[in-house]
Design a protein around this motif. Structure first.
Motif, PDB file in Angstrom:
ATOM      1  N   LEU A 401       0.842  -1.191   0.000  1.00  0.00           N
ATOM      2  CA  LEU A 401       0.000   0.000   0.000  1.00  0.00           C
ATOM      3  C   LEU A 401       0.888   1.256   0.000  1.00  0.00           C
ATOM      4  CD1 LEU A 401      -2.737   1.364   0.297  1.00  0.00           C
ATOM      5  CD2 LEU A 401      -2.621   0.922   2.758  1.00  0.00           C
ATOM      6  N   SER A 402       0.651   2.159  -0.966  1.00  0.00           N
ATOM      7  CA  SER A 402       1.476   3.377  -1.028  1.00  0.00           C
ATOM      8  C   SER A 402       0.873   4.494  -0.173  1.00  0.00           C
ATOM      9  CB  SER A 402       1.575   3.895  -2.460  1.00  0.00           C
ATOM     10  OG  SER A 402       2.178   2.947  -3.266  1.00  0.00           O
ATOM     11  N   VAL A 403      -0.396   4.778  -0.415  1.00  0.00           N
ATOM     12  CA  VAL A 403      -0.973   5.964   0.220  1.00  0.00           C
ATOM     13  C   VAL A 403      -2.292   5.622   0.911  1.00  0.00           C
ATOM     14  CG1 VAL A 403      -1.797   8.323  -0.172  1.00  0.00           C
ATOM     15  CG2 VAL A 403       0.011   7.379  -1.627  1.00  0.00           C
ATOM     16  N   PHE A 404      -2.397   6.014   2.157  1.00  0.00           N
ATOM     17  CA  PHE A 404      -3.651   5.905   2.891  1.00  0.00           C
ATOM     18  C   PHE A 404      -4.191   7.326   3.014  1.00  0.00           C
ATOM     19  CE2 PHE A 404      -6.392   5.933   6.524  1.00  0.00           C
ATOM     20  CZ  PHE A 404      -6.953   4.661   6.594  1.00  0.00           C
ATOM     21  N   ILE A 405      -5.430   7.549   2.589  1.00  0.00           N
ATOM     22  CA  ILE A 405      -5.965   8.906   2.637  1.00  0.00           C
ATOM     23  C   ILE A 405      -6.788   9.097   3.914  1.00  0.00           C
ATOM     24  CG2 ILE A 405      -7.447  10.613   1.493  1.00  0.00           C
ATOM     25  CD1 ILE A 405      -6.638   9.427  -1.168  1.00  0.00           C
ATOM     26  N   ALA A 406      -6.356  10.045   4.725  1.00  0.00           N
ATOM     27  CA  ALA A 406      -7.093  10.370   5.950  1.00  0.00           C
ATOM     28  C   ALA A 406      -7.832  11.688   5.695  1.00  0.00           C
ATOM     29  CB  ALA A 406      -6.120  10.521   7.110  1.00  0.00           C
ATOM     30  N   ARG A 407      -9.128  11.646   5.830  1.00  0.00           N
ATOM     31  CA  ARG A 407      -9.908  12.860   5.500  1.00  0.00           C
ATOM     32  C   ARG A 407     -10.823  13.217   6.670  1.00  0.00           C
ATOM     33  NH1 ARG A 407     -15.282  11.047   4.385  1.00  0.00           N
ATOM     34  NH2 ARG A 407     -15.231   8.803   4.044  1.00  0.00           N
ATOM     35  N   MET A 408     -11.094  14.507   6.776  1.00  0.00           N
ATOM     36  CA  MET A 408     -12.010  14.998   7.822  1.00  0.00           C
ATOM     37  C   MET A 408     -12.835  16.132   7.234  1.00  0.00           C
ATOM     38  SD  MET A 408     -12.026  14.090  11.140  1.00  0.00           S
ATOM     39  CE  MET A 408     -11.639  15.203  12.467  1.00  0.00           C
ATOM     40  N   GLY A 409     -14.133  16.092   7.463  1.00  0.00           N
ATOM     41  CA  GLY A 409     -14.989  17.199   7.039  1.00  0.00           C
ATOM     42  C   GLY A 409     -15.654  16.905   5.706  1.00  0.00           C
ATOM     43  N   ALA A 410     -16.890  17.440   5.555  1.00  0.00           N
ATOM     44  CA  ALA A 410     -17.691  17.146   4.368  1.00  0.00           C
ATOM     45  C   ALA A 410     -17.013  17.641   3.096  1.00  0.00           C
ATOM     46  CB  ALA A 410     -19.072  17.790   4.508  1.00  0.00           C
ATOM     47  N   LYS A 411     -16.333  18.801   3.174  1.00  0.00           N
ATOM     48  CA  LYS A 411     -15.725  19.340   1.954  1.00  0.00           C
ATOM     49  C   LYS A 411     -14.525  18.507   1.501  1.00  0.00           C
ATOM     50  CE  LYS A 411     -16.875  24.195   2.375  1.00  0.00           C
ATOM     51  NZ  LYS A 411     -16.396  25.222   3.298  1.00  0.00           N
ATOM     52  N   ALA A 412     -13.926  17.793   2.463  1.00  0.00           N
ATOM     53  CA  ALA A 412     -12.724  17.020   2.126  1.00  0.00           C
ATOM     54  C   ALA A 412     -13.069  15.764   1.308  1.00  0.00           C
ATOM     55  CB  ALA A 412     -11.994  16.613   3.402  1.00  0.00           C
ATOM     56  N   TYR A 413     -14.322  15.274   1.444  1.00  0.00           N
ATOM     57  CA  TYR A 413     -14.656  13.979   0.843  1.00  0.00           C
ATOM     58  C   TYR A 413     -14.512  13.962  -0.680  1.00  0.00           C
ATOM     59  CZ  TYR A 413     -16.919   9.433   0.323  1.00  0.00           C
ATOM     60  OH  TYR A 413     -17.193   8.129   0.014  1.00  0.00           O
ATOM     61  N   LEU A 432      -8.677   4.396   0.345  1.00  0.00           N
ATOM     62  CA  LEU A 432      -9.537   5.496   0.782  1.00  0.00           C
ATOM     63  C   LEU A 432     -10.603   4.876   1.685  1.00  0.00           C
ATOM     64  CD1 LEU A 432     -10.596   8.444   0.548  1.00  0.00           C
ATOM     65  CD2 LEU A 432     -11.879   7.700  -1.457  1.00  0.00           C
ATOM     66  N   PRO A 433     -10.514   5.094   3.006  1.00  0.00           N
ATOM     67  CA  PRO A 433     -11.455   4.398   3.881  1.00  0.00           C
ATOM     68  C   PRO A 433     -12.901   4.831   3.619  1.00  0.00           C
ATOM     69  CG  PRO A 433      -9.975   5.817   5.133  1.00  0.00           C
ATOM     70  CD  PRO A 433      -9.605   5.968   3.697  1.00  0.00           C
ATOM     71  N   PRO A 434     -13.828   3.907   3.741  1.00  0.00           N
ATOM     72  CA  PRO A 434     -15.215   4.213   3.403  1.00  0.00           C
ATOM     73  C   PRO A 434     -15.872   5.172   4.396  1.00  0.00           C
ATOM     74  CG  PRO A 434     -15.008   1.983   4.242  1.00  0.00           C
ATOM     75  CD  PRO A 434     -13.632   2.505   4.083  1.00  0.00           C
ATOM     76  N   GLN A 435     -15.356   5.211   5.623  1.00  0.00           N
ATOM     77  CA  GLN A 435     -15.938   6.129   6.592  1.00  0.00           C
ATOM     78  C   GLN A 435     -14.890   7.121   7.090  1.00  0.00           C
ATOM     79  OE1 GLN A 435     -17.036   2.774   8.281  1.00  0.00           O
ATOM     80  NE2 GLN A 435     -19.083   2.840   7.375  1.00  0.00           N
ATOM     81  N   LEU A 455      -1.912  10.557   3.457  1.00  0.00           N
ATOM     82  CA  LEU A 455      -2.213  11.863   2.865  1.00  0.00           C
ATOM     83  C   LEU A 455      -3.360  12.464   3.663  1.00  0.00           C
ATOM     84  CD1 LEU A 455      -1.950  13.980   0.609  1.00  0.00           C
ATOM     85  CD2 LEU A 455      -3.538  12.588  -0.740  1.00  0.00           C
ATOM     86  N   ILE A 456      -3.093  13.638   4.246  1.00  0.00           N
ATOM     87  CA  ILE A 456      -4.089  14.210   5.151  1.00  0.00           C
ATOM     88  C   ILE A 456      -4.873  15.299   4.425  1.00  0.00           C
ATOM     89  CG2 ILE A 456      -4.366  15.477   7.324  1.00  0.00           C
ATOM     90  CD1 ILE A 456      -1.720  13.916   8.155  1.00  0.00           C
ATOM     91  N   ILE A 457      -6.176  15.119   4.348  1.00  0.00           N
ATOM     92  CA  ILE A 457      -7.031  16.100   3.679  1.00  0.00           C
ATOM     93  C   ILE A 457      -8.119  16.541   4.659  1.00  0.00           C
ATOM     94  CG2 ILE A 457      -8.444  16.592   1.642  1.00  0.00           C
ATOM     95  CD1 ILE A 457      -7.128  14.278   0.207  1.00  0.00           C
ATOM     96  N   GLY A 458      -7.926  17.740   5.235  1.00  0.00           N
ATOM     97  CA  GLY A 458      -8.944  18.318   6.104  1.00  0.00           C
ATOM     98  C   GLY A 458      -9.551  19.527   5.405  1.00  0.00           C
ATOM     99  N   GLU A 459     -10.481  20.206   6.089  1.00  0.00           N
ATOM    100  CA  GLU A 459     -11.119  21.356   5.434  1.00  0.00           C
ATOM    101  C   GLU A 459     -10.092  22.462   5.167  1.00  0.00           C
ATOM    102  OE1 GLU A 459     -15.052  22.237   6.567  1.00  0.00           O
ATOM    103  OE2 GLU A 459     -15.503  20.169   5.986  1.00  0.00           O
ATOM    104  N   ASP A 460      -9.107  22.645   6.096  1.00  0.00           N
ATOM    105  CA  ASP A 460      -8.075  23.665   5.886  1.00  0.00           C
ATOM    106  C   ASP A 460      -7.290  23.392   4.615  1.00  0.00           C
ATOM    107  OD1 ASP A 460      -8.819  24.748   8.211  1.00  0.00           O
ATOM    108  OD2 ASP A 460      -7.062  24.050   9.382  1.00  0.00           O
ATOM    109  N   GLU A 461      -6.902  22.116   4.429  1.00  0.00           N
ATOM    110  CA  GLU A 461      -6.131  21.732   3.242  1.00  0.00           C
ATOM    111  C   GLU A 461      -6.932  22.022   1.977  1.00  0.00           C
ATOM    112  OE1 GLU A 461      -6.031  19.931   5.985  1.00  0.00           O
ATOM    113  OE2 GLU A 461      -3.927  19.427   6.349  1.00  0.00           O
ATOM    114  N   VAL A 462      -8.242  21.733   2.046  1.00  0.00           N
ATOM    115  CA  VAL A 462      -9.083  21.957   0.862  1.00  0.00           C
ATOM    116  C   VAL A 462      -9.098  23.446   0.517  1.00  0.00           C
ATOM    117  CG1 VAL A 462     -11.433  21.806  -0.080  1.00  0.00           C
ATOM    118  CG2 VAL A 462     -10.502  19.912   1.272  1.00  0.00           C
TER     119      VAL A 462
END
Ligand code: AMP
Length: 498
Positions: A401-413, A432-435, A455-462
Motif C-alpha cells: 500500500l502506497s498511500v492511505f488517505i485520511a480525511r475529515m470534514g464534508a468538503k474534504a470527501y 480510501l477508507p469508506p468512513q 495523505l491528510i485532507i482536512g477542510e483547511d487543506e481543501v
C-alpha cells in the motif's frame, strides 16, 4: 442445537493469501519474462483430460498413475421429468433402448447389464408401481454415459496432446511453449508436497534433438532461478539412453537386482519387476550400499546416446553452466529418453527438488501423433521455489500500500475521492477508507496496513490547496500542492519500484 460444519480447505490443498500471493505473482512474472525472452510462448491447457492420456504417457506402473491420480467419471445423466409418471417411464425406457441401439450409450458390459435391468424394471413398474419406479430410476442413474477423466498430475502429456491435436508439426521451427498452473496428485502431504500444487513448465517440440536445445533450456531455467533469487541451486544431469540402449540396460539391471533382492525393502523388491529404474531413486539408507554397486547406465549407452550426452556437456561448458552428474537420476515417468535433469535448492528439507525435466523423444508418436517428433521440457514446482525464496536471504521487498488517505470534514470527501483516482492513475496503490475517521485513528490504521504514506485532507487543506503528506516510517511531513504531490509520489514510485 445446530452444530454447523466448519468447512476447511481439503487436505493437501491450501489458500495462498496476501501478502504471499504477491510473492507468487512476482515469481510467475519473472518466469514469464525469462521464458518469453527465449521466445517461449504461453499455452493455456485444460486442467482435466482423458485418463488414458496420462496412463499411456506417464506409464501405468508409475506411482503417479497407479496411486495418485484424481480420476472421476464424467457422467451425463438422462434428463428426468419430475414427478415421473408411468408414461415418462415408458418414454425413458424407449429412449434408453434407442440410445443402446445407436451406440450413444457406450457398449460396455456394465452398461449392458444396466440396460437389461432397467428394461425389466420398466416391465415391473407396469405391474407393481412405486417401489419398482425407484429401482428403475436407480438403474437409469447407473448408466455411465461419460468418459473417465483425470485432473492433470502434470502437463507434458497435455502439451503433447495439444501439439498433435492442432497439427503443430506443420508450423515453422520448433514449438517452444510454456504453461503456468495447478497440478493434482494424491500424495501424502508434507512440507513442500501438496495434493494441489503449482508448476511453471516449458516444452520444446519439433524435428530436432540437438543438444544445444537441451543446453538452452537449462540455461534459461538457471537464469530464471537466478532472477528470482533462489539460493544455492544445484543442477544434476544424466542420460538414460534411448528406447534401444535403455531397454537393454534395464534388462541387465533387473537381472542384477534379482540377485540382491533379499537385501532390498518391499517397495524396491516390487519395483524390480514393475518399474526397475525407479529402484535407483530409493532413499532408504540400508539400500544405498547395494545400489551403489549396480551397473550404471553411462557404461551402457549406445554410441549415439553417448555422443548426445557428451555434446550436451560441451554445450553447458560453452554457456558456463556448472552441473553435477548423477547416474541415479532416472525420473519416475516412462516417457523420458536421453537427457534427464533436476535442480535442487536449499531450505526445503527432504523435498528439495525445485525442478525436474528431460527429453521425451517418442512421446508424440506414442500418443498417436506424427513419427519423428522430439521433445524436451521441465516443470518447476512453484510451491517449493517460493518456500526456498522465503527461507533464503533475498526475499524481495514487494510494493504494498502506497498511500492511505485520511480525511475529515464534508468538503474534504469529494477532494479525497478525486485525489485517490489521480494517484491510482499514476500506478500507486491507494486506500480510501469508506468512513471518516479521526486523524489519530486513521494514522494508526494506515500504519497497521503498512502504508508508506498518509495523505491528510482536512477542510483547511481543501481551502488552501496544499496537502500534508506524512511518511509513516519516520513521520516526516511535507506540505505540497496537488501537482507537487502527484509529481513527488510518482517519482518516488519510479525510484523505489513501489
Ligand atoms: P516431477 O515431474 O514429479 O519431478 O515434478 C516436477 C517438480 O514439481 C518437482 O521438482 C517439484 O518441485 C514439483 N512437485 C512435484 N510434485 C509435487 C507436490 N506433490 N507438491 C509440490 N510440488 C511438487
Amino acid at each position: 442445537m445446530s452444530s454447523q460444519k466448519q468447512f476447511r480447505a481439503i487436505k493437501g490443498t491450501r489458500d495462498i493469501l496476501p501478502p504471499d500471493s504477491a510473492l507468487w505473482n512476482w515469481f510467475e512474472q519473472i518466469a514469464r519474462e525469462t521464458l518469453e525472452s527465449y521466445n517461449f510462448r504461453e499455452i493455456r491447457l485444460p486442467v482435466f483430460e482423458d485418463t488414458q492420456l496420462f496412463a499411456r504417457s506417464i506409464g501405468v506402473d508409475t506411482d503417479v498413475v497407479s496411486k495418485e491420480m484424481y480420476t472421476f467419471e464424467d457422467r451425463e445423466q438422462f434428463h428426468m421429468a419430475h414427478p415421473l409418471s408411468l408414461v415418462d417411464v415408458i418414454r425413458l425406457d424407449e429412449a434408453v433402448a434407442e440410445g443402446w441401439q445407436r451406440g450413444t450409450i457406450p457398449h460396455t458390459s456394465a452398461n449392458e447389464a444396466e440396460v437389461i435391468k432397467l428394461h425389466e424394471a420398466c416391465r415391473e413398474i407396469e405391474r407393481e408401481g412405486t417401489a419398482a419406479v425407484l429401482r428403475f430410476l436407480d438403474s437409469v442413474r447407473n448408466l455411465a454415459l461419460g468418459d473417465s477423466l483425470t485432473l492433470r498430475p502434470e502437463a507434458t502429456a497435455s502439451v503433447a496432446r495439444a501439439y498433435i491435436e492442432h497439427g503443430m508439426q506443420t508450423l515453422p521451427g520448433n514449438q517452444k511453449l510454456y504453461y503456468v498452473g495447478p497440478m493434482f496428485r494424491r500424495e501424502r502431504p508434507q512440507k513442500g508436497r501438496y495434493r494441489q500444487f503449482y508448476q511453471v513448465g516449458a516444452e520444446v517440440l519439433g524435428q530436432s534433438d540437438a543438444p544445444a536445445i537441451d543446453a538452452e533450456v537449462l540455461e534459461m531455467l538457471l537464469l530464471l532461478f537466478k532472477g528470482a533469487g533462489l539460493a544455492n541451486t544445484t543442477l544434476y544431469i544424466n542420460s538414460i539412453g534411448c528406447k534401444e540402449c535403455r531397454s537393454k540396460y534395464v534388462e541387465l539391471l533387473r537381472e542384477e537386482l534379482r540377485k540382491v533382492k533379499d537385501k532390498l525393502g518391499p517397495d524396491s523388491q516390487r519395483r524390480i519387476e514393475t518399474n526397475t529404474l525407479r529402484v535407483l531413486d530409493s532413499k532408504l539408507p540400508e539400500e544405498q550400499p547395494v545400489i551403489e554397486k549396480l551397473p550404471r547406465i553411462s557404461d551402457h549407452l549406445c554410441a549415439a546416446c553417448r555422443q548426445h550426452f557428451s555434446e550436451l556437456k560441451d554445450e553447458l561448458h560453452l554457456r558456463e553452466i556448472s552441473y553435477d552428474e548423477n547416474w541415479r537420476l532416472v525420473r519416475g515417468l516412462d516417457y523420458y529418453t536421453r537427457t534427464t535433469f533436476e535442480v535442487t535448492a536449499t531450505g526445503l528439507g527432504s523435498q528439495n527438488a525445485v525442478c525436474g525435466g528431460g527429453r521425451y523423444d517418442g512421446l508424440v508418436e506414442l500418443l498417436g501423433g506424427p513419427a519423428g517428433v522430439k521433445g524436451i521440457g521441465f516443470a518447476i514446482g512453484t510451491d517449493r521455489a517460493i518456500l526456498s525464496i522465503q527461507e533464503g536471504e533475498k526475499v524481495p521487498h514487494l510494493p504494498g500500500l502506497s498511500v492511505f488517505i485520511a480525511r475529515m470534514g464534508a468538503k474534504a470527501y469529494p477532494v479525497a475521492i478525486s485525489m485517490a483516482r489521480k494517484l491510482r492513475a499514476c500506478g500507486l496503490a491507494v486506500e480510501l477508507p469508506p468512513q471518516e475517521m479521526k486523524f489519530g485513528k486513521a494514522l494508526g490504521l494506515a500504519d497497521k496496513l503498512g502504508a508508506r504514506y498518509a495523505l491528510i485532507i482536512g477542510e483547511d487543506e481543501v481551502s488552501s490547496g496544499t496537502y500534508t503528506l506524512k511518511r509513516l516510517a519516520d513521520a516526516e511531513q511535507k506540505k505540497l500542492s496537488e501537482n507537487e504531490l502527484l509529481e513527488y509520489l510518482e517519482s518516488e514510485r519510479r525510484g523505489s519500484g513501489a
